[in-house]
Design an enzyme around this catalytic site. Structure first.
Site: not given
Ligand code: PAF
Length: 278
Positions: A151, A30-31, A36-37
């Site tokens: 998550d 989600m930008g 982490g991304h």
């Protein structure tokens, strides 16, 4: 820069990669990208040839309108970060591209997995997640999709969706990236003051505390001791649960082979989640 705003344009680029014999990795986001991304994207590059990253703040998974309104949006910065990692196909669609009139999605039975933990406090959240991930999978048709273990429940539910719908995509769960002091990286951390960032460390400390209790206590005893430990800090606890990692059922008297402790708490205005597997 390789940015695609429509399904058609992205699918043309993916088709070209497939014709070159390349495998496709996919990192849905989600930008407001953080380390982490980026670590998910690096793992995707290790395991697949072409990497697609979607950036889409999905309205259907926010049960709280204020959370949706405040969710950080920074597409230009995100694109620069991705560009530094290699030749990423960036997909930054509008809502109409993701949810077309002839939407392919049909709701599935998640057998209660969406009703516990996050599901209890964020009604409808996982229905929205499953819907958007399904539609993204239909557009990208990846060989592998990469999700962060932060998550934890989302990963379990996406794996369930893949199983129930018999989708041909491998789900690759990736370790949570943490700051040096242990705070799980999250786009929401951008909204924390320095004081709140410090206070938020109680989450990781509590998870470590439970790990230290595991050899001596039942899950129920560890859970109760951990709630007391957590409440000495400044955050407002929403839930702290020790569950079986597969079924998400709460553990009371015995530890299962794979137990996970999940915490959700409010740090000022910001809701944070984290988990640790034992
Ligand atoms: O984990 C997230 O950022 C979102 O839930 C996801 C998987 C991108 C779906 O919107």
């Amino acid at each position: 820069m390789n940015v695609h705003y429509t399904r058609n344009s992205l699918q043309i680029a993916i088709r070209e990669a497939k014709l070159r014999g390349e495998t496709i990795g996919f990192v849905p986001t989600m930008g407001a990208l953080h380390e982490g991304h980026l670590s998910l994207v690096r793992t995707a590059f290790e395991q697949t040839d072409t990497v697609v990253v979607s950036i889409f703040v999905n309205p259907t998974q926010f049960n709280n309108p204020a959370d949706l309104a405040h969710y950080p949006r920074m597409l230009d910065e995100d694109m620069t970060l991705l560009n530094d990692l290699g030749n990423v196909l960036i997909f930054a669609p509008t809502t109409a591209e993701i949810y077309p009139e002839n939407d392919p999605f049909k709701a599935i039975d998640l057998e209660g997995m969406d009703a516990v933990l996050e599901g209890e406090f964020r009604p409808g959240h996982f229905k929205g997640v499953v819907h958007v991930v399904y539609n993204l999978f239909k557009i990208v048709e990846p060989d592998k999709a990469f999700f962060g273990r932060k998550d934890f429940q989302q990963v379990a539910i996406i794996q369930k969706m893949v199983e129930v719908l018999d989708l041909v995509v491998e789900i690759v769960p990736c370790e949570t990236t943490r700051s040096e002091s242990g705070l799980a990286l999250s786009s929401r951390n951008l909204r924390l003051s320095n004081e709140e960032l410090e206070a938020a460390l109680i989450i990781f400390q509590t998870l470590q505390f439970i790990r230290s209790l595991q050899p001596h206590k039942t899950p129920k005893e560890a859970q109760q001791a951990a709630v007391d430990f957590f409440n000495k800090g400044a955050l407002k606890l929403e839930y702290l649960a020790i569950v079986d990692s597969q079924s998400l059922k709460e553990l009371n008297d015995e530890w299962s082979d794979e137990a996970t402790c999940c915490i959700a708490a409010h740090c000022g205005e910001v809701r944070l989640i984290d988990n640790m597997q034992f």
